[in-house]
Write an enzyme that holds these catalytic residues in place. Sequence first.
Site, PDB file in Angstrom:
ATOM      1  CG  HIS A 131     -14.258 -10.758   3.431  1.00  0.00           C
ATOM      2  ND1 HIS A 131     -14.876 -12.038   3.744  1.00  0.00           N
ATOM      3  CD2 HIS A 131     -12.988 -10.530   3.735  1.00  0.00           C
ATOM      4  CE1 HIS A 131     -13.643 -12.485   4.267  1.00  0.00           C
ATOM      5  NE2 HIS A 131     -12.716 -11.433   4.290  1.00  0.00           N
ATOM      6  NE  ARG A 181      -5.481  -4.553  -3.881  1.00  0.00           N
ATOM      7  CZ  ARG A 181      -6.020  -4.672  -2.629  1.00  0.00           C
ATOM      8  NH1 ARG A 181      -5.501  -4.657  -1.414  1.00  0.00           N
ATOM      9  NH2 ARG A 181      -7.495  -5.011  -2.620  1.00  0.00           N
ATOM     10  CG  MET A 221      -3.027  -7.005   7.768  1.00  0.00           C
ATOM     11  SD  MET A 221      -2.183  -7.739   9.168  1.00  0.00           S
ATOM     12  CE  MET A 221      -0.882  -6.158   9.566  1.00  0.00           C
ATOM     13  NE  ARG A 235      -5.255   3.400   3.753  1.00  0.00           N
ATOM     14  CZ  ARG A 235      -5.371   3.441   2.411  1.00  0.00           C
ATOM     15  NH1 ARG A 235      -4.906   4.575   1.887  1.00  0.00           N
ATOM     16  NH2 ARG A 235      -6.124   2.549   1.580  1.00  0.00           N
ATOM     17  CD  GLU A 255       7.880 -47.651  -9.672  1.00  0.00           C
ATOM     18  OE1 GLU A 255       6.801 -47.192  -9.533  1.00  0.00           O
ATOM     19  OE2 GLU A 255       7.734 -48.807 -10.378  1.00  0.00           O
ATOM     20  CE  LYS A 307      -3.608  -0.576   2.328  1.00  0.00           C
ATOM     21  NZ  LYS A 307      -4.447  -0.911   3.702  1.00  0.00           N
ATOM     22  N   GLY A 341      -8.580  -7.456   4.095  1.00  0.00           N
ATOM     23  CA  GLY A 341      -9.351  -7.551   5.016  1.00  0.00           C
ATOM     24  C   GLY A 341      -8.564  -8.227   6.281  1.00  0.00           C
ATOM     25  CB  SER A 380       9.286 -43.134 -16.605  1.00  0.00           C
ATOM     26  OG  SER A 380       8.079 -42.336 -15.920  1.00  0.00           O
ATOM     27  CE1 TYR A 439       7.353 -38.894 -19.643  1.00  0.00           C
ATOM     28  CE2 TYR A 439       9.348 -38.999 -20.819  1.00  0.00           C
ATOM     29  CZ  TYR A 439       8.348 -39.583 -20.227  1.00  0.00           C
ATOM     30  OH  TYR A 439       8.265 -40.973 -20.027  1.00  0.00           O
ATOM     31  CB  CYS A 449       4.559 -41.246 -14.801  1.00  0.00           C
ATOM     32  SG  CYS A 449       5.491 -42.727 -14.249  1.00  0.00           S
ATOM     33  N   GLY A 471       8.682 -42.840 -10.925  1.00  0.00           N
ATOM     34  CA  GLY A 471       7.547 -42.964 -10.447  1.00  0.00           C
ATOM     35  C   GLY A 471       7.622 -42.301  -9.227  1.00  0.00           C
TER      36      GLY A 471
END
Length: 985
Positions: free
Chosen positions: A455, A338, A105, A94, A762, A25, A103, A781, A869, A849, A783
């Site tokens: 709110h 803001r 503070m 403020r 894995e 602010k 809301g 891959s 990937y 994966c 796991g």
Amino acid sequence: MPFVYDFDHTHRRPPMELKDLLGGKGANLAEMTSVLRLPVPYGFTITTDACRAHMAGGWPQGLTGEVTRARARLEKKMGKRLGDAVDPLLVSVRSGAKFSMPGMMDTVLNLGLNDESVEGLAKQTDDERFAYDSYRRFVSMYGRIVLGLPGEAFDTLLDEAKARAGATSDAEVPVGELRSLVEAYKQIVRHHTGTAFPQGPDEQLRGAIEAVFGSWNGPRAIAYREHEGIAHDLGTAVNVQAMVFGNRDDRSGTGVGFTRDPATGAKGEYGDFLVNAQGEDVVAGIRNTEPLSALKQRFPKIHTELVGIFARLERHYRDMCDTEFTIEQDKLWMLQTRVGKRTGRAALRMAVEMTTDPGIRLSRAEAVQRVTAEHLEQVLHPQFAESGHTVLTTGLGASPGAAVGRVYFTADDAEAAAKRGERAILVRSETSPEDVHGMLASEGILTARGGLVSHAAVVARGWGKPAVVGAEKVRISGKSFKVGTTVVAEGDWISIDGTAGEVVLGSVPLAEAKPSAESETLLGWADTIRKGHLQVRANADNGPDAANGRRLGAEGIGLCRTEHMFIAEDRLPIVRRMILAEDPSAEDAALEELRVAQRADFIEILQAMDGLPVTVRLLDPPLHEFLPDTGELAIKEATVGLTDEEQALFEAAKQWHEFNPMLGTRGVRLGVIKPGLYAMQVRALMEAAVHRVAAGGTPVIEIMIPLTVSREELALARRWVEEAVTAALAPVSPADGRPVTAARRKSDRDGRLQVLIGTMIETPRAALRAGEIAEVAEFFSFGTNDLTQMTFGFSRDDVEGRMMSTYLEKGLLKHNPFEIVDADGVGELVRIGVARGRATRPSLKIGVCGEHGGDPESISVFFDAGCDYVSCSPFRVPIARLSAAQCVLAAAAGIPEAKKRPRAGVAKKRAPAAKKRAAVAKKRAPAAKKRAAVAKKRAPAAKKRAPAAKKRAPAAKKRAAVAKKRPPAAKKRPGAARKATRRTR
Ligand code: ADP
Ligand code: MG
Ligand code: MG
């Protein structure tokens, strides 16, 4: 460093960049004052340094002097003095932290009024009513916020005064009532605190400043930060600002305005205002507001000025801004701005439109960074599946998406219901920060009062929770509500549509949402950015899922779980026959039946993913999962008895029983003891592939062995696979007896049939021994679900239900590691696995994966580790595409994906403590830069991989080096409970 800066202080950097010091602010008030030179009432900011010093050791030395001098400067500019009996200056105090905490503070308005100055104000403005209205507001706010008195005490008296005067709005309460209210309020203060209401401005100011400091550690603020992943040690700044008065008269008012519509993203100003009112009234949703278009009629000049300011703000911030303004006797004042929060739909639309907006000219990369995973998730939110339901009542569609649940009327009840596993809809007249925990726990929110900036609306939008607000026909009393004659009681089901603003009795079936045109555009840009760096695949086990994944942008299948093909009702009996087989021929017969069924499944999948890689995982789960429940059969045996077949199944089930099946005969181990099974699966797959080739398709196949722990194990499994591949291709390949090499397989079928053989990583052992495993694997891959289970020793089936929540509550875990990958432990194993695997085989293709593959924070861990990937459930694919692009952009900019701000607020939020992140970001920068360099060098996509292998060797080494150097990643996000997603086995 000084503790206090005036709004018009000349900072070395643009003040908007000084949010750490001035709070959001304060930074923006200074920006509007000193850079944009907008009409902002004078004031000064007490820095977050002061708040932190106060937290550490009480009121900081030197602060009193600085505040006194700043106050004197302000009084001089205003030509008025605080507490003056003739012409008093009033100020607001403020709060304003670095991150907006709506809301959360507290703000005190009209400070400086006392028994004397209120008379001065009355004379000076020639408006006694106004003076006393301001005073009663001040006493109640100060009482509530600074002195910690219950707000109801004041509200009740005001309501009574209104009733006595027959007033329908606060503005109609006559001066006599206001005078007595002030007296009564002061009595309340004396009664509760034992001392009189403070009259001296010094005391008032110090009290208010300390209260703002203190509110940083109030329970609401803490809860909000927990949820948003904002660090607790940031502290807040305090802004002291000359008051302007929207409650002067009917030529005054106050409002909230957005430079574009925060719900839809549509161009043009948007907002609410109230005539003759002070700021809080609009946000509180207490009085019914008027839209900004009405401002045009009432205050045409002001409207024009405001629209002009909005345009400047947008150009300056290069984004949609959210403002608070006040009109005092036909003069416009800007009180706050803001970059505004927005719905997912709006975020997408704005990001795309701002690339062509001449005043803003966002780059595509910037646009991609403007949209968060949560935004995208919102447009993918469920909607009502079909129309035609009867609408009970309507309100404002404040936060998009549809939700279904049982009605609860208090935050506590909603939370308790959610804890019981129920889906709850929180129904309130209006919400306040005290309701936040219940809003969080609910599927959706319905309020009877309040507007689109109330709110409830703001919070729900921020978190992507469906919400309908201001449904005025809803009359709540106790634990039920009425609409006309219809009564809806606690626990009854309702459905709400936060897009259309509809409330429906009962539970309406929900359907997944369709992404907007903007989301397609933006995701297209994201794809361009991440191309050659990080691909996204889908986990899909059947044709329709595969097609869906492809439609959502998947570039292949990263995990096709073949067990799902066995669990189908018509397959289960065959699987059971295979398990029960007493001799090889019976087993072969059952396998043969399964082969035919699987072949058909594979054809569908390969067709849906034609031309893209499909990773098929051979059977993984323990066989007992295919057998009936022994407990049930035992009961049946003891009661009605079992048929012969049931008896056989029961025996088999008992025979296959394991004490710890998760760590038992599953994955490749199953293949080892039932080798015919894997051979059958590969045969079915290869036949499907041959079929596809014959049909003109281009199947790209990756066969994946689950749960491997050693090279020998994988070598054995690989042999069966290769034999089955050869056998399946024999009829169409020259039977020259040459071994099946990758090159050979590639060239088969005119190069249209490619098969890679690889393994899941894995187990911790597999990650550690990745170097030797890579000798016999063409791809890995990770796991990460099992890898997490085995690294922590947490049973996936048990710990989440029983102990996870306690672990999260006690802070023993920052988040559920099954949701967000554990970057330090499991992540380290991934980094080691990647580095060692590539050291052996630079061309090794590496993916992930499991559900982590669809989680933004986890994706950044995998990207940093050098994965090619990620693969996730089809509906997460768009989010993974966006996150992957953001990782690439962050790496290119030299900052890790751990961004410097918490994600724009949403339920699934678990951003790390911002400060720690920032610190980590700094430390990680060099590594990140290297990663970026590596990313650039990395050969784009699979095709180039083999020839690029040599070139990449150094990159692989660098990556390994990076992996080693990488400091422990940030301690991350508090674990906000996340809906269970489908898990892989
Ligand atoms: P929040 O962060 O909760 O929005 P604010 O500090 O913005 O709290 O203040 C609450 C309300 O009081 C806002 O509507 C704001 O516009 C109003 N307000 C704050 N300071 C002043 C002032 N100096 N003059 C008039 N209204 C003010
Ligand atoms: Mg505000
Ligand atoms: Mg597994």
